[in-house]
Design a protein around this motif. Structure first.
Motif, PDB file in Angstrom:
ATOM      1  N   LEU A   1      -1.043 -13.745   1.833  1.00 21.09           N
ATOM      2  CA  LEU A   1      -0.939 -12.480   1.105  1.00 21.09           C
ATOM      3  C   LEU A   1      -0.813 -11.303   2.068  1.00 21.09           C
ATOM      4  N   GLY A   2      -1.548 -11.363   3.174  1.00 15.80           N
ATOM      5  CA  GLY A   2      -1.445 -10.302   4.173  1.00 15.80           C
ATOM      6  C   GLY A   2      -0.065 -10.229   4.786  1.00 15.80           C
ATOM      7  N   GLY A   3       0.541 -11.403   5.055  1.00 15.58           N
ATOM      8  CA  GLY A   3       1.900 -11.416   5.589  1.00 15.58           C
ATOM      9  C   GLY A   3       2.900 -10.820   4.621  1.00 15.58           C
ATOM     10  N   ALA A   4       2.779 -11.193   3.337  1.00 14.16           N
ATOM     11  CA  ALA A   4       3.660 -10.595   2.318  1.00 14.16           C
ATOM     12  C   ALA A   4       3.401  -9.104   2.194  1.00 14.16           C
ATOM     13  N   GLY A   5       2.141  -8.723   2.337  1.00 10.33           N
ATOM     14  CA  GLY A   5       1.795  -7.299   2.256  1.00 10.33           C
ATOM     15  C   GLY A   5       2.441  -6.477   3.352  1.00 10.33           C
ATOM     16  N   ARG A   6       2.641  -7.064   4.515  1.00 13.82           N
ATOM     17  CA  ARG A   6       3.306  -6.331   5.608  1.00 13.82           C
ATOM     18  C   ARG A   6       4.732  -5.941   5.226  1.00 13.82           C
ATOM     19  N   LEU A   7       5.404  -6.829   4.521  1.00 11.12           N
ATOM     20  CA  LEU A   7       6.740  -6.488   4.045  1.00 11.12           C
ATOM     21  C   LEU A   7       6.668  -5.400   2.981  1.00 11.12           C
ATOM     22  N   ALA A   8       5.727  -5.552   2.050  1.00 10.22           N
ATOM     23  CA  ALA A   8       5.628  -4.603   0.934  1.00 10.22           C
ATOM     24  C   ALA A   8       5.298  -3.198   1.419  1.00 10.22           C
ATOM     25  N   VAL A   9       4.340  -3.074   2.340  1.00  8.32           N
ATOM     26  CA  VAL A   9       3.971  -1.730   2.791  1.00  8.32           C
ATOM     27  C   VAL A   9       5.063  -1.130   3.671  1.00  8.32           C
ATOM     28  N   GLY A  10       5.858  -2.000   4.338  1.00 12.92           N
ATOM     29  CA  GLY A  10       7.000  -1.483   5.089  1.00 12.92           C
ATOM     30  C   GLY A  10       8.026  -0.850   4.182  1.00 12.92           C
ATOM     31  N   VAL A  11       8.335  -1.522   3.069  1.00 15.37           N
ATOM     32  CA  VAL A  11       9.256  -0.954   2.079  1.00 15.37           C
ATOM     33  C   VAL A  11       8.668   0.321   1.481  1.00 15.37           C
ATOM     34  N   TRP A  12       7.382   0.306   1.194  1.00 11.13           N
ATOM     35  CA  TRP A  12       6.691   1.498   0.654  1.00 11.13           C
ATOM     36  C   TRP A  12       6.834   2.682   1.605  1.00 11.13           C
ATOM     37  N   SER A  13       6.612   2.448   2.895  1.00  8.44           N
ATOM     38  CA  SER A  13       6.688   3.556   3.860  1.00  8.44           C
ATOM     39  C   SER A  13       8.107   4.097   3.984  1.00  8.44           C
ATOM     40  N   ASP A  14       9.113   3.214   3.859  1.00 10.89           N
ATOM     41  CA  ASP A  14      10.502   3.692   3.873  1.00 10.89           C
ATOM     42  C   ASP A  14      10.777   4.567   2.652  1.00 10.89           C
ATOM     43  N   ALA A  15      10.224   4.161   1.507  1.00  5.85           N
ATOM     44  CA  ALA A  15      10.483   4.898   0.263  1.00  5.85           C
ATOM     45  C   ALA A  15       9.869   6.292   0.296  1.00  5.85           C
ATOM     46  N   VAL A  16       8.658   6.408   0.878  1.00  2.36           N
ATOM     47  CA  VAL A  16       7.976   7.713   0.894  1.00  2.36           C
ATOM     48  C   VAL A  16       8.247   8.477   2.186  1.00  2.36           C
ATOM     49  N   ARG A  17       9.023   7.869   3.094  1.00  2.00           N
ATOM     50  CA  ARG A  17       9.382   8.504   4.372  1.00  2.00           C
ATOM     51  C   ARG A  17       8.138   8.887   5.165  1.00  2.00           C
ATOM     52  N   SER A  18       7.156   8.018   5.152  1.00  2.00           N
ATOM     53  CA  SER A  18       5.916   8.283   5.886  1.00  2.00           C
ATOM     54  C   SER A  18       5.262   6.968   6.251  1.00  2.00           C
ATOM     55  N   ARG A  19       4.724   6.872   7.477  1.00  2.00           N
ATOM     56  CA  ARG A  19       3.944   5.702   7.874  1.00  2.00           C
ATOM     57  C   ARG A  19       2.448   6.010   7.765  1.00  2.00           C
TER      58      ARG A  19
END
Length: 378
Positions: free
Chosen positions: A248-266
């Protein structure tokens, strides 16, 4: 620009192979103890040599990648790590420890240089996803090695396990030499800058990352022990719960990466995740004596949250770096992570032994809150 996906694939493969060494070797701890006639603390020192070597050389490799490019640095580092792993297969415990120290020192080249490759090939709007893919290679590499290496060690012996790791590492180094290239217009530093970047924002990010490693490695080091020894869960079941959290943590790394691209913030998503994992660990502490299914229902997502933020921190560090110095910035950020990863398991273990399991969970929550406060600074 399709070639960037080739570079990402090879970089992720190199990242996963490096993780196979420093995260996969613990899977053969019993075989290492028998082969080298070591006590439990001694085998801990042997395995810790890889992390120590990595921490010592991360910044230097990052700076070298900024000057010479990631292809040369990752190829040299991979070849050196492979030779060190072969040396570990041929000697006694002392030689193996020195060889693993060398494997960590050479393998550190991958952490900074592969991140630099992603930073130069991918634009700001796609870096979160790209870094998420790269970071997901770490738990995947550890998981695959954890499944394969014990079989090799049991059937063919510990030297064969080291030789297997050396062969994979050398093969990936060759792939890097063939396929990793810099994009047109890539900027390299000329070398007149100091080794460290003195940007206060980058320093704060690095310290915050190190603090977020505390809950991450508290969960990684203690989850199976908590369920098996403390709550009486069968070892196989506890290991399955751990594997689920890792996946789940590995999948979460992909999900939060997409999230950060969408909001233009890390940094924004990192703040949210820090609060979420702090709350999760507090709830885990409160549920220490709750029915096991209830505890697991909170522990698994909390551990997954603690695993999924790394790509955001790496991307943020690279984006904060001056032109041509992303490798150095990634080396700085990763050094804080490795220092924390080295210290957290023994400290958390001492807290468990001398205080309680809930106290260790609260300590992880406090570290996440401290990271959140640092990330709030302008």
């Amino acid at each position: 620009m399709r070639y960037r996906w080739v570079v990402l694939a090879v970089g992720a493969l190199a990242q996963g192979t490096n993780a196979a060494v420093f995260l996969g070797l613990p899977a053969i701890t019993p075989q290492l103890r028998t082969h080298f006639a070591l006590s439990l603390p001694q085998v801990g020192l042997l395995l810790g040599a890889v992390n120590l070597g990595t921490m010592l050389t991360l910044v230097a490799w990052g700076a070298a990648a900024d000057r010479r490019g990631e292809r040369l640095i990752m190829t040299i580092g991979g070849a050196g790590a492979a030779l060190c792993l072969l040396a570990a297969a041929t000697g006694n415990a002392l030689l193996a420890g020195l060889a693993l120290l060398g494997a960590g020192m050479f393998g550190a080249s991958v952490n900074a240089a592969s991140g630099r490759a992603v930073m130069t090939w991918f634009s700001e709007g796609r870096r979160g996803l790209a870094m998420g893919i790269r970071q997901t290679a770490t738990p995947l590499g550890a998981a695959l090695t954890g499944a394969i290496l014990p079989i090799v060690a049991i059937n063919q012996g510990v030297p064969a396990a080291f030789a297997w790791l050396a062969a994979v590492t050398a093969t990936v180094a060759l792939a890097v030499a063939i396929w990793v290239k810099e994009p047109p217009g890539a900027i390299r530093t000329t070398g007149e800058h100091g080794l460290l970047i003195k940007d206060p924002k980058l320093v704060r990010l690095s310290v915050a990352s190190g603090l977020l490693v505390v809950p991450q490695f508290t969960a990684a080091a203690l989850l199976v022990e908590l369920l098996h020894e403390h709550r009486g869960v069968a070892l196989g079941v506890a290991a399955a719960v751990f594997a689920t959290a890792q996946a789940l943590g590995g999948a979460g790394r992909l999900a939060v990466g997409v999230w950060s691209d969408a909001v233009r913030s890390r940094i924004g998503p990192m703040r949210v995740l820090a609060v979420a994992m702090a709350c999760g660990f507090v709830v885990c502490a409160l549920l220490d004596q709750a029915p096991v299914p209830v505890l697991v229902a909170v522990l698994v997502p909390t551990a997954a949250l603690a695993l999924c933020w790394n790509g955001l921190a790496v991307t943020a560090a690279g984006e904060m770096a001056p032109a041509g110095r992303s490798g150095t910035a990634l080396g700085m950020q990763n050094s804080a992570n490795y220092l924390s990863a080295t210290l957290t398991p023994p400290v958390a273990g001492l807290v468990v032994v001398h205080v309680s399991w809930p106290a260790a969970m609260v300590l992880a929550a406090v570290a996440a809150v401290a990271a959140r406060l640092l990330l709030d600074q302008p």
